[in-house]
Design an enzyme around this catalytic site. Structure first.
Site, PDB file in Angstrom:
ATOM      1  N   GLY A  12     106.861 -11.035 -58.825  1.00 13.60           N
ATOM      2  CA  GLY A  12     106.307 -11.294 -60.012  1.00 13.60           C
ATOM      3  C   GLY A  12     107.078 -11.344 -61.323  1.00 13.60           C
ATOM      4  N   SER A  13     106.499 -11.478 -62.600  1.00 21.10           N
ATOM      5  CA  SER A  13     107.171 -11.323 -63.871  1.00 21.10           C
ATOM      6  C   SER A  13     106.348 -11.253 -64.975  1.00 21.10           C
ATOM      7  CB  SER A  13     108.257 -12.379 -63.860  1.00 21.10           C
ATOM      8  OG  SER A  13     109.346 -12.277 -62.927  1.00 21.10           O
TER       9      SER A  13
END
Length: 789
Positions: free
Chosen positions: A227-228
């Site tokens: 993710g980010s």
């Protein structure tokens, strides 16, 4: 025509196609004339700045520098990509895939099948933009030559990293290894997550044919990609009117999916600094002099499953439009080493369909399931990143994305020096309209889209502006350009900017008007507070310094939303009942949580107690009689699509699960004699370095994830995922001002001085002032230069 188009797409998509001959690994690549030249200049924390006059030389310097720091990781990953792990480490040992480790045998079967399919050969035979450009090919060839030059100069027996020094499995890499690494990166949201099911298809077919067991259903498959977080800020959101960007990718902290920090320069042609995933010679997240960009993992689907209707009595023949089609067969041979060191060949038969590989799961007498992966033959993203690196404004960056249409599984967020901010899901998405999804849905599966494979009417469609058949073109993509901000934390595009919700896109791109997770909500709230000046960081509007402070503030939104009601419960019930029926005095725990600063800093006393309570609240509940029941909603105010940023909220203290979760957490701390004031600095480590932060579920922005539960000694296993390459950029008229920190540092070599130096910075909340211009690089007092010729 639709059938023809999708067949043309599906053939290279397939991870497993008919064909018995493996693609032989070529000798290490060399440029025309065999000549390369590059300078490797290293500044603080060993960060390399590669200077060359052409793309071949740029790759040469990059490959050499990367090998200096991380040769062992790449050498191991090359074995994985070749399907040779069982030969050296045995079939039962786990692979080195940091995201989805499986047995070496299953991994080898999968990757051997990809080689044998010929998909890479076919893609490399195409010209740009469908296949790699001449610049990208030169970059890859140079990278291979530079990596191998370092290995040749140093020697396997003298490698500085003890992890692979003198090992028989270490050797030169090939261009095929690098291309396979790029191909595998593109498949991260699709085929790569189904490796076991693909590798076991032949075995499953034989076993189920002979078995009297009940028919198996397709198990829910959650594709777990990293993710980010990301902010792209326009001139209305910044105090000085400059475009700004925050990149905060959350990738693994170990293995081949780490970022390597690098600066690549061909004077007058290419000048990009940022983060590059191991073994890939292009910068994925970075900036040039006037544009900065980053990515977060998109919610769009990268694949569809097709349910095949089998011909009665013929388990490897299926029907399409009433006509039988035999499945393709592929024999894959893997060399396996046993405990005594002897090797033998293990041969597996795999099956494929017109849609893609047939999976082991869900194969019955009547039906089978096939996987169609939209990225199975995609290398376009590598050229897209090169083109984005030369963009001078957002218009040029958009043109690069429209030209290559190759982003594999990520959103793009970018800002430019003109003060505009941009969001797009410019990724490759199967062309399945909402109407087609409903018409072709083979079964009602909430986890994934399973289409009817018995009719060609359910093949993927085509857009007139799409570069390849079977994908949506740019006109269908969710996009937004603003002068205030756009943001994403892996949610769907809907609330990229709540002032301009995105809604007009096919559902395969993501949902709308659904509950946002706490990480998304805290990220949006952080922007709102900075723009209003209510966050205690000074006057409204972002500066580079307040962007850094905002990104690493260690807020815990779950605690902010729930702690007031928990205090009320504590006052009303000083003794609570644990799952096993024990009465637990929670007064000291309640006092600790009341005094906690609500953050996840190294010294935040009570943060770990809160986490254990919160995890228990969200997990299955065990009744005193031992029965396990799923958790019920404990929110006091449920989600309201009209108020998505403030709901759900509050703690329903009348729900008995709340008191039970707190009693259980206190019970564990007491049983193991752990202090209720246990801090992140005491409980979380990466090697010897304490790590701040909290989990995504708690509502933490720059989240971390550990490899397991809290031990009896009050320690979690080492951090294995989370904020990895933090980059804050201000694009000023005189050039970029950039701050970075590579959380796990530059080198995986435990003997390197750059193995944990930036990790210690991250632990203390500090950043590196990037050197981008020639003047800045040459001004570094400890500048070390290696000229390669």
């Amino acid at each position: 025509m639709i059938t023809t188009h999708v067949r043309r797409l599906a053939a290279p998509l397939v991870a497993v196609l008919v064909g018995a001959l493996l693609v032989a690994a070529p000798a290490p690549a060399q440029a025309a004339g065999g000549r390369y030249a590059a300078d490797i200049r290293r500044t603080e924390y060993g960060i390399p700045h590669i200077l060359a006059k052409d793309h071949g030389g740029l790759g040469y310097g990059y490959g050499y520098a990367f090998a200096q720091d991380n040769l062992c990781v790449m050498a191991s990953w090359a074995l994985t990509l070749r399907g040779e792990r069982s030969r050296y480490f045995g079939a039962e040992a786990m692979s080195d895939d940091a995201i989805d480790p499986i047995s070496n045998l299953a991994s080898d079967v999968y990757y051997k099948s990809v080689q044998a399919s010929g998909v890479l050969r076919r893609v490399l035979a195409r010209s740009a933009p469908h296949g790699p450009s001449a610049e990208l090919r030169a970059l890859v060839d140079g990278y291979v030559a530079g990596f191998n030059r370092y290995l040749r100069d140093t020697g396997v027996a003298r490698l500085p990293d003890p992890a692979c020094r003198g090992k028989e499995w270490v050797g030169p890499i090939t261009a095929t290894d690098v291309w396979m690494n790029l191909l595998d990166l593109g498949r991260l949201g699709g085929s790569s997550s189904f490796k076991e099911a693909i590798a076991a298809s032949g075995h499953a077919q034989e076993m189920e044919k002979e078995s009297d067991q009940p028919k198996r259903k397709v198990p829910p498959k959650t594709v777990t990609a990293p993710g980010s977080n990301a902010y792209a800020l326009g001139h209305q959101a910044t105090r000085d009117g400059h475009g700004m960007l925050l990149a905060d990718p959350h990738f693994p902290w170990n293995g081949s999916r780490r970022f390597y920090q690098v600066h690549l320069t061909i004077p007058g042609v290419f000048d990009v600094s940022g983060g590059s995933l191991y073994g890939t010679p292009v910068v994925q997240i970075g900036h040039n002099a006037s544009v900065a960009w980053t990515h977060t993992v998109s919610h769009a689907q990268r694949f569809t499953l097709y349910q095949l209707k089998l011909v009665p009595g013929q388990r490897t023949t299926y029907l399409v439009d009433g006509r039988p089609e035999p499945m393709g067969r592929q024999e894959v041979s893997v060399t396996v080493r046993d405990a005594q060191g002897a090797t033998r060949a293990v041969t597996t038969t795999l099956y494929t369909s017109r849609y893609g590989p047939v999976l082991a799961s869900g194969w019955t007498e009547e039906t089978a399931i096939a996987l169609a992966d939209v990225n199975a033959a995609n290398l376009r993203f590598a050229d897209e990143w090169l083109a984005m690196g030369t963009a001078r404004d957002l218009a040029a960056l958009r043109r690069a994305q429209d030209t290559y249409q190759g982003m594999p599984f990520v959103y793009t967020l970018a800002a430019d020096a003109g003060g505009e901010a941009y969001f797009a899901d410019a990724s490759v998405v199967p062309h399945v309209t909402d109407e087609q999804a409903e018409r072709c849905r083979a079964k009602d599966d909430p986890e994934m889209l399973i289409l009817d494979g018995s009719t060609s009417a359910c093949l993927w469609g085509k857009d007139a502006d799409a570069l390849e058949p079977g994908i949506f073109g740019p006109a269908a993509q969710p996009r937004l350009t603003r002068t205030d901000y756009v943001t994403n934390a892996n949610a769907s595009p809907w609330l990229t900017n709540p002032n301009a919700p995105l809604t007009q896109y096919p559902r395969i791109y993501g949902d709308t008007r659904t509950e946002r997770d706490l990480r998304t909500r805290v990220g949006l709230d952080m922007i709102a507070q900075r723009l209003s000046g209510d966050d205690g960081l000074g006057a409204p509007g972002f500066t580079l310094e307040t962007l850094q402070q905002t990104a690493t503030g260690k807020r815990n939104l779950g605690a902010e939303l729930l702690r007031p009601d928990l205090r009320a419960l504590c006052r009303a019930k000083p003794v609570m009942t644990a799952s096993d029926g024990e009465k637990v005095d929670v007064r000291r725990a309640c006092a600790t949580l009341a005094a906690w600063d609500g953050r996840a800093r190294l010294s935040s006393r009570g943060a770990i107690l809160w986490r254990e309570f919160f995890l228990g609240l969200n997990g299955p509940q065990r009744r005193p009689d031992g029965a396990v029941v799923p958790p019920k909603s404990w929110w006091k105010v449920p989600f309201d699509a009209e108020h998505p940023l403030t709901t759900p909220r509050g703690l329903d203290i009348a729900n008995p699960a709340v008191a039970t979760a707190l009693a259980n957490a206190v019970q564990v701390f007491t049983a193991h004699d752990l202090p209720l004031t246990l801090t992140p600095g005491q409980a979380q480590r990466y090697g010897a370095v304490p790590v701040p932060g909290c989990t995504e579920g708690e509502g933490c922005f720059d989240r971390i994830r550990t490899g397991g539960s809290l031990s009896k000694k009050g320690r979690y296993p080492d951090v294995n995922t989370g904020s990895s390459f933090l980059m804050a950029v201000e694009l000023t008229p005189t050039g970029p001002r950039t701050r970075t920190v590579l959380t796990y540092s530059l080198s995986a070599n435990s003997a390197s001085p750059h193995h944990a130096d930036q990790t210690e910075l991250f632990s203390r909340g500090q950043w590196v002032a990037e050197r981008f211009t020639e003047a800045e690089i040459k001004a570094y007092p400890g500048l070390a230069t290696r000229s390669l010729r």
